[in-house]
Design a protein around this motif. Structure first.
Motif, PDB file in Angstrom:
ATOM      1  N   TYR A  55       0.821  -1.180  -0.053  1.00  0.00           N
ATOM      2  CA  TYR A  55       0.089  -0.054   0.017  1.00  0.00           C
ATOM      3  C   TYR A  55       0.775   1.290  -0.090  1.00  0.00           C
ATOM      4  CZ  TYR A  55      -3.507  -3.367   1.621  1.00  0.00           C
ATOM      5  OH  TYR A  55      -4.341  -4.599   1.541  1.00  0.00           O
ATOM      6  N   PRO A  56       1.540   1.593  -1.081  1.00  0.00           N
ATOM      7  CA  PRO A  56       2.566   2.583  -1.000  1.00  0.00           C
ATOM      8  C   PRO A  56       1.948   3.828  -0.931  1.00  0.00           C
ATOM      9  CG  PRO A  56       2.246   1.595  -3.297  1.00  0.00           C
ATOM     10  CD  PRO A  56       1.500   0.793  -2.402  1.00  0.00           C
ATOM     11  N   ALA A  57       0.729   4.125  -1.374  1.00  0.00           N
ATOM     12  CA  ALA A  57      -0.188   5.522  -1.240  1.00  0.00           C
ATOM     13  C   ALA A  57      -0.454   5.820   0.305  1.00  0.00           C
ATOM     14  CB  ALA A  57      -1.300   5.326  -2.061  1.00  0.00           C
ATOM     15  N   GLU A  58      -1.086   4.757   1.015  1.00  0.00           N
ATOM     16  CA  GLU A  58      -1.146   4.859   2.260  1.00  0.00           C
ATOM     17  C   GLU A  58       0.311   5.179   3.011  1.00  0.00           C
ATOM     18  OE1 GLU A  58      -3.864   4.822   3.868  1.00  0.00           O
ATOM     19  OE2 GLU A  58      -5.004   4.165   2.265  1.00  0.00           O
ATOM     20  N   CYS A  59       1.323   4.768   2.832  1.00  0.00           N
ATOM     21  CA  CYS A  59       2.410   5.339   3.490  1.00  0.00           C
ATOM     22  C   CYS A  59       3.017   6.515   2.936  1.00  0.00           C
ATOM     23  CB  CYS A  59       3.424   4.075   2.990  1.00  0.00           C
ATOM     24  SG  CYS A  59       3.209   2.687   4.016  1.00  0.00           S
ATOM     25  N   TRP A 148      -9.333  -6.368  12.969  1.00  0.00           N
ATOM     26  CA  TRP A 148      -8.130  -5.790  13.200  1.00  0.00           C
ATOM     27  C   TRP A 148      -7.867  -4.796  12.040  1.00  0.00           C
ATOM     28  CZ3 TRP A 148      -3.899  -8.001  16.307  1.00  0.00           C
ATOM     29  CH2 TRP A 148      -3.990  -9.189  17.200  1.00  0.00           C
ATOM     30  N   VAL A 149      -8.945  -4.371  11.373  1.00  0.00           N
ATOM     31  CA  VAL A 149      -8.744  -3.138  10.695  1.00  0.00           C
ATOM     32  C   VAL A 149      -9.730  -1.979  10.989  1.00  0.00           C
ATOM     33  CG1 VAL A 149     -10.184  -3.835   8.550  1.00  0.00           C
ATOM     34  CG2 VAL A 149      -8.391  -2.131   8.357  1.00  0.00           C
ATOM     35  N   TYR A 158      -5.763   3.362  13.512  1.00  0.00           N
ATOM     36  CA  TYR A 158      -5.966   2.834  12.112  1.00  0.00           C
ATOM     37  C   TYR A 158      -4.825   3.411  10.975  1.00  0.00           C
ATOM     38  CZ  TYR A 158      -8.930   2.483   7.831  1.00  0.00           C
ATOM     39  OH  TYR A 158      -9.498   2.070   6.566  1.00  0.00           O
ATOM     40  N   SER A 159      -4.241   2.350  10.057  1.00  0.00           N
ATOM     41  CA  SER A 159      -3.465   2.563   9.131  1.00  0.00           C
ATOM     42  C   SER A 159      -4.058   2.869   7.717  1.00  0.00           C
ATOM     43  CB  SER A 159      -2.395   1.528   9.209  1.00  0.00           C
ATOM     44  OG  SER A 159      -2.999   0.291   8.846  1.00  0.00           O
ATOM     45  N   GLY A 160      -5.369   2.289   7.707  1.00  0.00           N
ATOM     46  CA  GLY A 160      -6.009   2.370   6.140  1.00  0.00           C
ATOM     47  C   GLY A 160      -6.211   1.092   5.478  1.00  0.00           C
ATOM     48  N   PHE A 172      -1.852  -3.675   9.881  1.00  0.00           N
ATOM     49  CA  PHE A 172      -0.792  -2.576  10.257  1.00  0.00           C
ATOM     50  C   PHE A 172      -1.425  -1.634  10.951  1.00  0.00           C
ATOM     51  CE2 PHE A 172       2.362   0.581   9.729  1.00  0.00           C
ATOM     52  CZ  PHE A 172       3.625  -0.177   9.711  1.00  0.00           C
ATOM     53  N   TRP A 173      -0.758  -1.352  12.176  1.00  0.00           N
ATOM     54  CA  TRP A 173      -1.229  -0.193  13.131  1.00  0.00           C
ATOM     55  C   TRP A 173      -0.420   0.720  13.347  1.00  0.00           C
ATOM     56  CZ3 TRP A 173      -3.643  -3.798  17.347  1.00  0.00           C
ATOM     57  CH2 TRP A 173      -4.624  -4.543  16.942  1.00  0.00           C
TER      58      TRP A 173
END
Length: 408
Positions: A55-59, A148-149, A158-160, A172-173
């Protein structure tokens, strides 16, 4: 670094296999960038892996990148109602000493873990354990606070995004605080494991302009398991006892001096030339020449002189009538471009140079091909003496100006 000058032993033992520690290299590079001279920062050279690759855009939205390591956690028994599992990351800043591999100079960086994730693996499909019409619904039903999301417990956030399969759920949190973020099962789970560990980190690096060129290395070891730095809950045993981050900072400075064609041939003259002396016999007050140069520098450096002829006074350099041996002293000073200061933090204007001392100059940002000036001057007393003792022959001498980036 740059200097610019105008037996084998064998032993066999039987042993019991032990858990292996993990190592992960984190590398960053500093190179001065002429297009961004005020950007004095290291650039991360560690490839993304894990969550930020998927998830490159989220990062990118959160200026975050991740690393995946093969850390596995396995439940020591079933996980049921009344038990809990979760995530605790070492989110507090920790200092790491990095050492130059050649000079042994030491610097300090700091690092913290700002995100943590994994892929939980159930012993049975989620629909078998918790019911539901789809695996996604079953994963949500399996826990008292949703999946878990969608049900991230505080203080984690929340990470996305997330992924899931019949028995798996990758999450991923973000971990802003060093506290356990616990999930409580709503149904009995015969067995549970986490098969990898994804983590995101933030690093504070030293100012590269104050560091010498070279490679700086240092390590930080985290523990894994219940009550450790990376903790997935009291029932989750880590197969590896520790994770060591090996930091490598590469510093590649620039020090370059460009002198225009003919700039290495200095002719000392009075202001306005010799016409006043020739026409009226009026002695010049001084003899001088200002020679410009262009300097590129991203680290501190020293300057000093080497002289063909030495007087032992002032700068110690001289020009000489090679037949009579008569000589006069030449003073040399330097004015450096804006952005460079002396050891007291002052701008460098006509700073005297000598062969006895090596003053240190420090850039506040990358100076890219900016103009400076070398000032060559013969004082009035020496000018009078040289003119009075001239025999129609030139006074000559070589003066070497040395820029040296090897600063202790």
């Amino acid at each position: 670094m740059k200097k610019i000058t105008l037996a084998l032993g064998l032993l066999l033992m039987a042993s019991i296999p032990e858990a292996q520690a993990m190592n992960q290299e984190i590398r960053a590079l500093f190179q001065p960038d002429s297009s961004k001279p005020t950007k004095n920062a290291f650039v991360n050279q560690t490839p993304n892996s894990g969550y930020c690759v998927t998830y490159p855009a989220e990062c990118a939205n959160f200026r975050m990148f991740s690393i995946r390591v093969p850390a596995r956690f396995t439940s020591t028994r079933y996980v049921s109602i009344g038990d809990w599992v979760g995530v605790k990351a070492p989110a507090a800043w920790r200092n790491v000493t990095v050492t130059n591999t050649q000079t042994q100079a030491k610097e300090m960086l700091a690092v913290r873990i700002i995100g943590l994730g994994s892929n939980y693996v159930l012993s049975h499909p989620a629909m078998r354990l918790a019911g539901g019409s789809t695996p996604l619904e079953a994963h949500g039903r399996l826990w008292t606070t949703n999946s878990w999301v969608n049900g991230v417990p505080g203080p984690c956030t929340y990470s996305g995004r997330a992924e899931h399969g019949p028995e798996t759920f990758r999450f991923f949190w973000k971990t802003p605080f060093q506290s356990m973020c616990a999930k409580v099962p709503a149904y009995h789970i015969p067995g549970l494991s986490f098969d990898t560990l994804d983590f995101a980190y933030e690093m504070l690096t030293p100012n590269p302009l104050g560091m010498a060129s070279g490679r700086y290395v240092g390590s930080l070891t985290y523990t894994l398991g219940p009550g450790a730095d990376f903790d997935m809950g009291p029932l989750m045993r880590a197969e590896d006892p520790s994770l060591t981050l090996d930091f490598v900072l590469d510093v590649q400075h620039t020090l370059k001096v460009d002198i225009p064609p003919g700039g290495n041939h200095i002719v000392l003259e009075p202001q306005g030339g010799w016409r006043s002396w020739l026409d009226s016999g009026r002695k010049p007050v001084r003899l001088y020449r200002d020679q410009t140069f262009h300097l590129s520098a991203s680290s501190k450096f020293t300057m000093r002189l080497e002289c063909e002829h030495e007087l032992g006074v002032g700068s110690g350099c001289a020009i000489v009538d090679r037949e009579s041996g008569f000589a006069g002293g030449v003073d040399v000073s330097v004015s450096l471009p804006n952005g460079l200061t002396d050891s007291a933090g002052q701008a460098v204007r006509r700073y005297p140079l000598s062969r006895e001392t090596s003053p240190v100059f420090q850039p506040g940002f990358y100076v890219d091909r900016r103009p400076g000036t070398l000032h060559f001057e013969i004082s009035k007393d020496w000018t009078d003496w040289l003119i009075d003792n001239a025999k129609g022959r030139p006074y000559q001498g070589n003066v070497a100006v040395i820029w040296d980036s090897e600063v202790d």
